[in-house]
Write an enzyme that holds these catalytic residues in place. Structure first.
Site, short mmCIF file in Angstrom:
data_model
loop_
_atom_site.label_atom_id
_atom_site.label_comp_id
_atom_site.label_asym_id
_atom_site.label_seq_id
_atom_site.Cartn_x
_atom_site.Cartn_y
_atom_site.Cartn_z
N LYS A 13 0.84 -1.21 0.00
CA LYS A 13 0.00 0.00 0.00
C LYS A 13 0.88 1.27 0.00
O LYS A 13 0.66 2.18 -0.78
CB LYS A 13 -0.92 0.03 1.24
CG LYS A 13 -1.82 -1.20 1.38
CD LYS A 13 -2.73 -1.11 2.59
CE LYS A 13 -2.03 -1.14 3.93
NZ LYS A 13 -1.33 -2.43 4.23
N ARG A 88 -9.84 0.87 8.31
CA ARG A 88 -9.42 -0.48 8.69
C ARG A 88 -10.51 -1.25 9.41
O ARG A 88 -10.28 -2.40 9.81
CB ARG A 88 -8.22 -0.35 9.63
CG ARG A 88 -6.90 -0.68 8.98
CD ARG A 88 -5.83 -0.45 9.99
NE ARG A 88 -4.67 -1.22 9.73
CZ ARG A 88 -3.58 -0.74 9.14
NH1 ARG A 88 -3.54 0.49 8.71
NH2 ARG A 88 -2.55 -1.51 8.99
N ARG A 128 12.38 -5.75 5.70
CA ARG A 128 12.46 -4.33 5.33
C ARG A 128 13.07 -3.45 6.42
O ARG A 128 12.97 -3.76 7.61
CB ARG A 128 11.09 -3.81 4.93
CG ARG A 128 10.19 -3.60 6.07
CD ARG A 128 8.93 -2.92 5.66
NE ARG A 128 7.95 -3.11 6.69
CZ ARG A 128 6.69 -2.79 6.59
NH1 ARG A 128 6.23 -2.29 5.48
NH2 ARG A 128 5.89 -2.99 7.59
N ARG A 162 11.00 -1.45 11.97
CA ARG A 162 9.81 -1.15 12.77
C ARG A 162 9.64 -2.17 13.89
O ARG A 162 9.78 -3.37 13.63
CB ARG A 162 8.56 -1.15 11.88
CG ARG A 162 8.34 0.18 11.21
CD ARG A 162 7.30 0.15 10.12
NE ARG A 162 6.05 -0.52 10.45
CZ ARG A 162 5.01 -0.55 9.63
NH1 ARG A 162 5.07 0.04 8.45
NH2 ARG A 162 3.91 -1.17 9.97
N ARG A 173 -0.98 -8.63 13.43
CA ARG A 173 -1.43 -7.69 12.38
C ARG A 173 -2.20 -8.43 11.29
O ARG A 173 -3.22 -7.94 10.80
CB ARG A 173 -0.22 -6.96 11.78
CG ARG A 173 0.34 -5.91 12.72
CD ARG A 173 1.76 -5.51 12.36
NE ARG A 173 1.87 -4.87 11.08
CZ ARG A 173 3.03 -4.73 10.42
NH1 ARG A 173 4.16 -5.20 10.95
NH2 ARG A 173 3.05 -4.12 9.26
#
Ligand code: AP5
Length: 217
Positions: A13, A88, A128, A162, A173
């Site tokens: 996204k 969400r 990442r 993160r 998540r």
């Protein structure tokens, strides 16, 4: 034009929203980025959100709706925006329609679902990291800096991962997506707004498909 990008964590996204901002001048509104900025600044919202985010759960609807209503009212959203991470929950989707009507900001014109496989998501998320100075994104497998340990964009030498990209939080998540966010798909489907794009293709191919959808081809 106002667009919503939907998809589980790591679906791409943010990657696609940034490109739409650069190429089409639509303001990227990433609720994740806004919350991380609030946490870094130590605001009251940041203090309330920090632990919830780190555990992988969703921040309360009332806080999120208030945050996005204030952001959408800003002049830089007048030409249109791309929502990345909002709504969400069905409650957030309903609140979004109501706030757009109330603020005279038009309506949601298109909702794009990035469809992906879970194992690929876990690999994408686990690898990442970003430059601590300029936020440029990298990946252990897919995108290393040209010079090892040095940011291509700003020359920075510190990188961050993160806290919610740890395996336990990623599992929470994904579950939050299945349970709380996926029920939004029929909400937009029934309004004729939803289009599905294969998020497993390369970023360039996903971008091309999104362009086709937005240009009505
Ligand atoms: P948020 O920051 O929105 O995180 P997320 O939805 O989990 O999404 P990500 O940022 O992890 O992934 P993405 O889909 O943007 O993918 P990306 O482009 O980075 O939210 C974080 C937290 O904030 C939530 O858990 C919640 O606590 C809270 N929150 C936020 N909004 C909220 C709301 N509305 N209500 C309640 N709580 C809220 O790509 C991922 C990686 O894959 C990158 O490395 C990228 O380079 C790579 N990649 C991208 N596309 C491709 C591709 N096509 N092929 C290969 N690799 C790719």
């Amino acid at each position: 034009m106002n667009i919503v990008l939907l998809g589980p964590p790591g679906a791409g996204k943010g990657t696609q929203a940034k490109r739409l901002e650069e190429l089409r001048g639509l303001k990227q509104l990433s609720t994740g980025d806004m919350l991380r900025a609030a946490v870094a600044a130590g605001t009251s919202l940041g203090l309330q959100a920090k632990q919830v985010m780190e555990s992988g759960q969703l921040v309360r609807d009332d806080l999120m709706v208030a945050m996005i209503a204030e952001r959408i009212a800003q002049p830089d959203c007048a030409k249109g925006f791309v929502l990345d991470g909002f709504p969400r929950t069905v409650q957030q989707a309903e609140a979004l329609d109501a706030m757009l009507a109330e603020q005279g900001r038009g309506q949601i014109d298109r909702v794009i679902e990035l469809a992906v496989d879970e194992p690929a998501l876990i690999q994408r998320i686990a690898g990442r990291y970003v430059c601590a100075s300029c936020g440029e994104g990298y990946h252990d497998l897919f995108r290393q800096p040209k010079v090892r340990g040095v940011c291509d964009r700003c020359g920075g030498k510190e990188f961050l991962r993160r806290p919610d990209d740890k395996a336990e939080a990623v599992a929470v998540r994904l579950e939050a997506y299945r349970r709380q966010t996926a029920p939004i798909l029929p909400y937009y489907q029934s309004r004729g707004l939803l289009r599905r794009v294969d998020g497993m293709a390369s970023p360039a191919e996903v971008a091309k498909e999104i362009d086709r959808v937005l240009d009505g081809a």
